[in-house]
Design a protein around this motif. Structure first.
Motif, PDB file in Angstrom:
ATOM      1  N   PHE A  31      -9.005  44.135  59.915  1.00  0.00           N
ATOM      2  CA  PHE A  31      -8.074  43.061  60.273  1.00  0.00           C
ATOM      3  C   PHE A  31      -6.630  43.465  59.994  1.00  0.00           C
ATOM      4  O   PHE A  31      -5.759  43.320  60.857  1.00  0.00           O
ATOM      5  N   TYR A  32      -6.368  43.974  58.809  1.00  0.00           N
ATOM      6  CA  TYR A  32      -5.000  44.331  58.440  1.00  0.00           C
ATOM      7  C   TYR A  32      -4.451  45.429  59.353  1.00  0.00           C
ATOM      8  O   TYR A  32      -3.309  45.358  59.811  1.00  0.00           O
ATOM      9  N   SER A  33      -5.295  46.417  59.630  1.00  0.00           N
ATOM     10  CA  SER A  33      -4.868  47.501  60.511  1.00  0.00           C
ATOM     11  C   SER A  33      -4.523  46.978  61.905  1.00  0.00           C
ATOM     12  O   SER A  33      -3.511  47.370  62.488  1.00  0.00           O
ATOM     13  N   GLY A  34      -5.343  46.089  62.433  1.00  0.00           N
ATOM     14  CA  GLY A  34      -5.089  45.541  63.760  1.00  0.00           C
ATOM     15  C   GLY A  34      -3.931  44.568  63.800  1.00  0.00           C
ATOM     16  O   GLY A  34      -3.096  44.599  64.711  1.00  0.00           O
ATOM     17  N   ALA A  35      -3.868  43.692  62.798  1.00  0.00           N
ATOM     18  CA  ALA A  35      -2.819  42.665  62.785  1.00  0.00           C
ATOM     19  C   ALA A  35      -1.435  43.283  62.637  1.00  0.00           C
ATOM     20  O   ALA A  35      -0.488  42.843  63.302  1.00  0.00           O
ATOM     21  N   THR A  36      -1.295  44.298  61.798  1.00  0.00           N
ATOM     22  CA  THR A  36       0.024  44.925  61.646  1.00  0.00           C
ATOM     23  C   THR A  36       0.458  45.609  62.932  1.00  0.00           C
ATOM     24  O   THR A  36       1.649  45.625  63.250  1.00  0.00           O
ATOM     25  N   LYS A  37      -0.489  46.134  63.682  1.00  0.00           N
ATOM     26  CA  LYS A  37      -0.151  46.728  64.983  1.00  0.00           C
ATOM     27  C   LYS A  37       0.226  45.629  65.987  1.00  0.00           C
ATOM     28  O   LYS A  37       1.182  45.773  66.744  1.00  0.00           O
ATOM     29  N   ALA A  38      -0.542  44.551  65.985  1.00  0.00           N
ATOM     30  CA  ALA A  38      -0.288  43.462  66.926  1.00  0.00           C
ATOM     31  C   ALA A  38       1.057  42.787  66.661  1.00  0.00           C
ATOM     32  O   ALA A  38       1.736  42.353  67.600  1.00  0.00           O
ATOM     33  N   ASP A  40       3.729  44.184  65.421  1.00  0.00           N
ATOM     34  CA  ASP A  40       4.854  45.099  65.601  1.00  0.00           C
ATOM     35  C   ASP A  40       5.079  45.303  67.100  1.00  0.00           C
ATOM     36  O   ASP A  40       4.296  45.980  67.756  1.00  0.00           O
ATOM     37  N   PRO A  41       6.151  44.737  67.649  1.00  0.00           N
ATOM     38  CA  PRO A  41       6.359  44.845  69.097  1.00  0.00           C
ATOM     39  C   PRO A  41       6.626  46.279  69.556  1.00  0.00           C
ATOM     40  O   PRO A  41       6.506  46.587  70.739  1.00  0.00           O
ATOM     41  N   ASN A  42       6.984  47.154  68.639  1.00  0.00           N
ATOM     42  CA  ASN A  42       7.283  48.543  68.996  1.00  0.00           C
ATOM     43  C   ASN A  42       6.074  49.467  68.874  1.00  0.00           C
ATOM     44  O   ASN A  42       6.164  50.634  69.241  1.00  0.00           O
ATOM     45  N   TRP A  43       4.968  48.961  68.333  1.00  0.00           N
ATOM     46  CA  TRP A  43       3.808  49.832  68.141  1.00  0.00           C
ATOM     47  C   TRP A  43       3.106  50.094  69.467  1.00  0.00           C
ATOM     48  O   TRP A  43       2.948  49.200  70.294  1.00  0.00           O
ATOM     49  N   ALA A  71      -1.838  53.792  78.197  1.00  0.00           N
ATOM     50  CA  ALA A  71      -1.266  53.154  77.005  1.00  0.00           C
ATOM     51  C   ALA A  71      -1.061  51.658  77.205  1.00  0.00           C
ATOM     52  O   ALA A  71      -1.213  50.874  76.271  1.00  0.00           O
ATOM     53  N   TRP A  72      -0.726  51.242  78.411  1.00  0.00           N
ATOM     54  CA  TRP A  72      -0.502  49.820  78.707  1.00  0.00           C
ATOM     55  C   TRP A  72      -1.751  48.992  78.407  1.00  0.00           C
ATOM     56  O   TRP A  72      -1.641  47.826  78.028  1.00  0.00           O
ATOM     57  N   LEU A  73      -2.933  49.588  78.577  1.00  0.00           N
ATOM     58  CA  LEU A  73      -4.181  48.878  78.310  1.00  0.00           C
ATOM     59  C   LEU A  73      -4.707  49.147  76.899  1.00  0.00           C
ATOM     60  O   LEU A  73      -5.168  48.229  76.211  1.00  0.00           O
ATOM     61  N   LEU A  74      -4.603  50.388  76.467  1.00  0.00           N
ATOM     62  CA  LEU A  74      -5.171  50.774  75.172  1.00  0.00           C
ATOM     63  C   LEU A  74      -4.400  50.200  73.987  1.00  0.00           C
ATOM     64  O   LEU A  74      -4.989  49.940  72.941  1.00  0.00           O
ATOM     65  N   THR A  75      -3.101  49.991  74.132  1.00  0.00           N
ATOM     66  CA  THR A  75      -2.305  49.444  73.029  1.00  0.00           C
ATOM     67  C   THR A  75      -2.785  48.044  72.636  1.00  0.00           C
ATOM     68  O   THR A  75      -3.124  47.822  71.473  1.00  0.00           O
TER      69      THR A  75
END
Length: 167
Positions: A31-38, A40-43, A71-75
């Motif tokens: 969860f933490y790994s995914g949420a911090t990526k989600a 961050d608009p620059n990730w 990347a547009w889909l995988l991000t």
């Protein structure tokens, strides 16, 4: 086990606590790994796939195509997938389904980590895969989780194959 009868004694209570603890800790990690990526608009997966892959990785061409064309889909899939796997594990909901997809993601990360700096084949990604398998095999979502309640719902009772996703 492997064609042989194996018997051992264990405390169901302590196994339950261990599985519950493992499920929640693994869930928080995802969860933490995914949420911090989600959040961050620059990730983007582009950074990792283009610059985080070790030299000599046998799949570098695949990662480059993923970074440049997908990347547009995988991000969003990566950040959302990690977040949802984490929530499923934390709340004990659809644990087998979450564990399966978490393991798939870990296998991709494992392939991206080659050549492994301190190992030949096994690193922490493989350990995550095995731990996720254990959680699914033991039905850890039924231990202080929502899967026990979900399994008692009429839709699951009328469609027993849905239990493959629960546990």
């Amino acid at each position: 086990m492997f064609g042989r009868h194996v018997q051992f004694e264990y405390s169901e209570t302590w196994v339950g606590y261990a599985l519950f603890g493992l499920r929640v800790i693994m869930g928080w990690s995802f969860f933490y790994s995914g949420a911090t990526k989600a959040w961050d608009p620059n990730w983007s997966v582009r950074g990792f796939l283009l610059y985080g892959i070790p030299e000599g990785n046998p799949f570098v061409d695949i990662w480059t195509v993923m970074a440049t064309e997908w990347a547009w889909l995988l991000t969003p899939l990566n950040s959302l997938g990690l977040t949802l796997v984490g929530l499923g594990l934390i709340f004990g909901a659809f644990v087998r389904f979450a564990a399966f997809w978490g393991a798939v993601m870990m296998l991709f990360y494992w392939l991206a980590a080659f050549p492994l700096p301190n190992s030949i084949l096994i690193n922490y990604h493989v350990m995550y895969v095995l731990l996720l398998f254990v959680l699914g095999a033991f039905g850890a979502g039924r231990i202080l989780g929502l899967d026990a309640w979900i399994e008692s719902q009429p839709i699951v009772e009328n469609n027993p194959r849905l239990k493959l996703f629960l546990g």
